[in-house]
Design a protein around this motif. Structure first.
Motif, PDB file in Angstrom:
ATOM      1  N   ALA A   1      -6.923  -4.418   3.957  1.00  0.00           N
ATOM      2  CA  ALA A   1      -5.706  -3.855   4.913  1.00  0.00           C
ATOM      3  C   ALA A   1      -5.273  -5.030   5.768  1.00  0.00           C
ATOM      4  CB  ALA A   1      -6.570  -2.824   5.805  1.00  0.00           C
ATOM      5  N   LYS A   2      -6.164  -5.868   6.156  1.00  0.00           N
ATOM      6  CA  LYS A   2      -5.726  -7.071   7.183  1.00  0.00           C
ATOM      7  C   LYS A   2      -4.767  -7.867   6.337  1.00  0.00           C
ATOM      8  CE  LYS A   2      -9.894  -6.781  10.354  1.00  0.00           C
ATOM      9  NZ  LYS A   2     -11.063  -7.464  10.754  1.00  0.00           N
ATOM     10  N   ALA A   3      -5.303  -8.195   5.023  1.00  0.00           N
ATOM     11  CA  ALA A   3      -4.640  -9.221   4.278  1.00  0.00           C
ATOM     12  C   ALA A   3      -3.068  -8.551   3.895  1.00  0.00           C
ATOM     13  CB  ALA A   3      -5.221  -9.468   2.830  1.00  0.00           C
ATOM     14  N   LEU A   4      -2.880  -7.660   4.015  1.00  0.00           N
ATOM     15  CA  LEU A   4      -1.643  -6.706   3.574  1.00  0.00           C
ATOM     16  C   LEU A   4      -0.901  -6.281   4.848  1.00  0.00           C
ATOM     17  CD1 LEU A   4      -2.757  -4.529   0.665  1.00  0.00           C
ATOM     18  CD2 LEU A   4      -1.466  -6.569   0.350  1.00  0.00           C
ATOM     19  N   SER A   5      -1.411  -6.587   6.106  1.00  0.00           N
ATOM     20  CA  SER A   5      -0.796  -6.246   7.475  1.00  0.00           C
ATOM     21  C   SER A   5       0.368  -7.054   7.653  1.00  0.00           C
ATOM     22  CB  SER A   5      -1.832  -6.048   8.545  1.00  0.00           C
ATOM     23  OG  SER A   5      -2.406  -7.321   8.702  1.00  0.00           O
ATOM     24  N   GLY A   6       0.539  -8.271   7.328  1.00  0.00           N
ATOM     25  CA  GLY A   6       1.648  -9.364   7.597  1.00  0.00           C
ATOM     26  C   GLY A   6       2.833  -9.155   6.898  1.00  0.00           C
ATOM     27  N   ASP A   7       3.750  -9.144   7.371  1.00  0.00           N
ATOM     28  CA  ASP A   7       5.379  -9.255   6.661  1.00  0.00           C
ATOM     29  C   ASP A   7       5.364 -10.158   5.870  1.00  0.00           C
ATOM     30  OD1 ASP A   7       7.965  -8.254   6.395  1.00  0.00           O
ATOM     31  OD2 ASP A   7       8.284 -10.323   7.126  1.00  0.00           O
ATOM     32  N   VAL A   8       4.818 -11.773   6.147  1.00  0.00           N
ATOM     33  CA  VAL A   8       5.081 -12.541   5.395  1.00  0.00           C
ATOM     34  C   VAL A   8       4.285 -12.642   3.942  1.00  0.00           C
ATOM     35  CG1 VAL A   8       4.475 -15.198   5.111  1.00  0.00           C
ATOM     36  CG2 VAL A   8       5.702 -14.335   7.259  1.00  0.00           C
ATOM     37  N   ARG A   9       3.024 -12.052   4.383  1.00  0.00           N
ATOM     38  CA  ARG A   9       2.300 -11.952   3.067  1.00  0.00           C
ATOM     39  C   ARG A   9       2.777 -10.982   1.883  1.00  0.00           C
ATOM     40  NH1 ARG A   9      -1.559 -13.072   7.470  1.00  0.00           N
ATOM     41  NH2 ARG A   9      -1.969 -11.007   7.882  1.00  0.00           N
ATOM     42  N   VAL A  10       3.155  -9.691   2.480  1.00  0.00           N
ATOM     43  CA  VAL A  10       3.907  -8.739   1.726  1.00  0.00           C
ATOM     44  C   VAL A  10       5.130  -9.586   0.906  1.00  0.00           C
ATOM     45  CG1 VAL A  10       5.208  -6.775   1.674  1.00  0.00           C
ATOM     46  CG2 VAL A  10       3.226  -6.807   2.913  1.00  0.00           C
ATOM     47  N   ARG A  11       5.983 -10.268   1.491  1.00  0.00           N
ATOM     48  CA  ARG A  11       6.968 -11.118   1.018  1.00  0.00           C
ATOM     49  C   ARG A  11       6.593 -12.065  -0.115  1.00  0.00           C
ATOM     50  NH1 ARG A  11      10.245 -13.599   5.552  1.00  0.00           N
ATOM     51  NH2 ARG A  11      11.736 -14.051   3.907  1.00  0.00           N
ATOM     52  N   ILE A  12       5.495 -12.624   0.113  1.00  0.00           N
ATOM     53  CA  ILE A  12       5.104 -13.502  -0.918  1.00  0.00           C
ATOM     54  C   ILE A  12       4.436 -12.901  -2.184  1.00  0.00           C
ATOM     55  CG2 ILE A  12       2.628 -15.074  -1.328  1.00  0.00           C
ATOM     56  CD1 ILE A  12       2.747 -15.851   1.519  1.00  0.00           C
ATOM     57  N   LEU A  13       3.911 -11.488  -1.947  1.00  0.00           N
ATOM     58  CA  LEU A  13       3.679 -10.808  -3.094  1.00  0.00           C
ATOM     59  C   LEU A  13       4.930 -10.609  -4.033  1.00  0.00           C
ATOM     60  CD1 LEU A  13       0.856  -8.701  -1.642  1.00  0.00           C
ATOM     61  CD2 LEU A  13       0.627 -10.481  -3.291  1.00  0.00           C
ATOM     62  N   GLU A  14       5.904 -10.109  -3.194  1.00  0.00           N
ATOM     63  CA  GLU A  14       7.297  -9.877  -3.737  1.00  0.00           C
ATOM     64  C   GLU A  14       7.806 -10.962  -4.573  1.00  0.00           C
ATOM     65  OE1 GLU A  14       9.161  -6.826  -0.347  1.00  0.00           O
ATOM     66  OE2 GLU A  14       9.736  -8.608  -0.475  1.00  0.00           O
ATOM     67  N   ALA A  15       7.645 -12.044  -4.000  1.00  0.00           N
ATOM     68  CA  ALA A  15       8.220 -13.279  -4.536  1.00  0.00           C
ATOM     69  C   ALA A  15       7.506 -13.596  -5.776  1.00  0.00           C
ATOM     70  CB  ALA A  15       8.206 -14.479  -3.572  1.00  0.00           C
ATOM     71  N   LEU A  16       6.367 -13.455  -5.795  1.00  0.00           N
ATOM     72  CA  LEU A  16       5.394 -13.661  -7.097  1.00  0.00           C
ATOM     73  C   LEU A  16       5.275 -12.718  -8.268  1.00  0.00           C
ATOM     74  CD1 LEU A  16       2.501 -15.295  -5.292  1.00  0.00           C
ATOM     75  CD2 LEU A  16       4.173 -16.562  -6.322  1.00  0.00           C
TER      76      LEU A  16
END
Length: 309
Positions: free
Chosen positions: A20-35
């Motif tokens: 949950a903490k790993a997915l709570s950041g906007d930048v981290r979600v955008r990284i997953l989108e980009a990959l």
């Protein structure tokens, strides 16, 4: 197209908070989108998302820690990132303690003590090696700046006491409690032949006394700032532990104190005291090191080990 190693990753209840903490950041979600379509290097991610490369690196590390991203080394030694799955499954907890790790740790900065008894000579220093307040003035130990301390020291008898929260809900049984910290004796400048009896207690129960042989200053501490020129350079990483069979210090039996005798309560602080006792045979002070001083990149660590299911 990205070569996904598996469609779904299943996480036990003990990993829910991590994910949950790993997915709570906007930048981290955008990284997953980009990959989502193909692997990318850290620099490509930075350019695609318009985010500084150091920020991308930090967030990639967070996603790696929960296995949502894997990395390989590409050309020119650049880190290539890829997602590891298309979906995740979280197992919800079904009973007390399911949502906890087998070992829960609390890291306490050495300057965040709640109570102390200090007499000169004494002092504190920050990560840059600068003295906090005035050296040999116990009033410095009550200044707000004390929270930034990476080294504190006092001569002869005295103590510093820390209040830790109890992270375990009622009903969760403990197998062991461990406290580790980097410590040594305190002498003017430094002395190799300067034994001091360093005691640790929890909730006023003696866990054990370790006799440190020295105030170590014969070489530079691995993390000690260059600016520091006051003798003491590093300590010894010392571990006290308590179980239902008694207490130990650095693996040797040290006292009959058990977990039950600590009378831990969910809504009460756990009081951990580092002390040179008035009746100690070797009453020669204490140096306590934080993450920016000495040989070990850690503050005080209090670990709670749950009883195996």
């Amino acid at each position: 197209m990205n070569d996904i190693s598996q469609e779904t990753i299943r996480y036990p209840a003990s990993r829910i908070l991590d994910v949950a903490k790993a997915l709570s950041g906007d930048v981290r979600v955008r990284i997953l989108e980009a990959l989502g379509e193909k692997p990318m290097s850290v620099s490509q991610l930075a350019e695609t998302l318009g985010v500084a490369q150091p920020t991308i690196s930090i967030n990639v590390q967070t996603l790696e820690q929960v296995n949502l991203i894997s990395s390989t080394q590409g050309a020119n030694r650049e880190k290539i990132c890829a997602v590891t799955c298309r979906s995740i499954q979280l197992d919800l907890p079904s009973k007390l303690g399911d949502g906890l790790h087998q070992t829960e740790e609390i890291h306490m900065p050495i300057g965040m003590f709640s109570h102390c008894s200090i007499q000169p000579s004494c002092g504190m220093a920050g990560k840059d090696g600068g003295v906090i307040g005035s050296q040999d003035d116990p009033r410095a130990f009550y200044m707000p700046e004390r929270v930034d301390a990476s080294l504190l020291w006092f001569a002869e008898a005295g103590y510093v006491e820390y209040y830790f929260a109890n992270p375990l809900p009622p009903g969760v049984e403990l197998d062991e409690i461990r406290i580790s910290a980097e410590v040594c004796s305190e002498a003017p400048s430094f002395r190799e032949d300067w034994a001091s009896d360093i005691s640790l207690s929890i909730n006023d129960q003696l866990v054990g006394t370790w006799t440190c042989p020295s105030d170590f200053g014969n070489r530079k501490g691995k993390l000690t700032p260059e600016r520091w020129r006051s003798g003491t350079e590093y300590g010894a990483l010392t571990t006290w532990s308590v179980s239902e069979s008694g207490s130990s210090c650095n693996g040797s039996l040290s006292s009959p104190t058990t977990i039950s005798s600590l009378k831990l309560a969910f809504n009460e602080p756990i009081r951990v005291r580092f002390e040179i006792r008035e009746d100690a045979l070797n009453k020669r002070g204490l140096n306590l090191f934080g993450s920016g001083f000495g040989d070990y990149a850690q503050d005080i660590i209090l670990a709670f080990v749950r009883r195996p299911k």
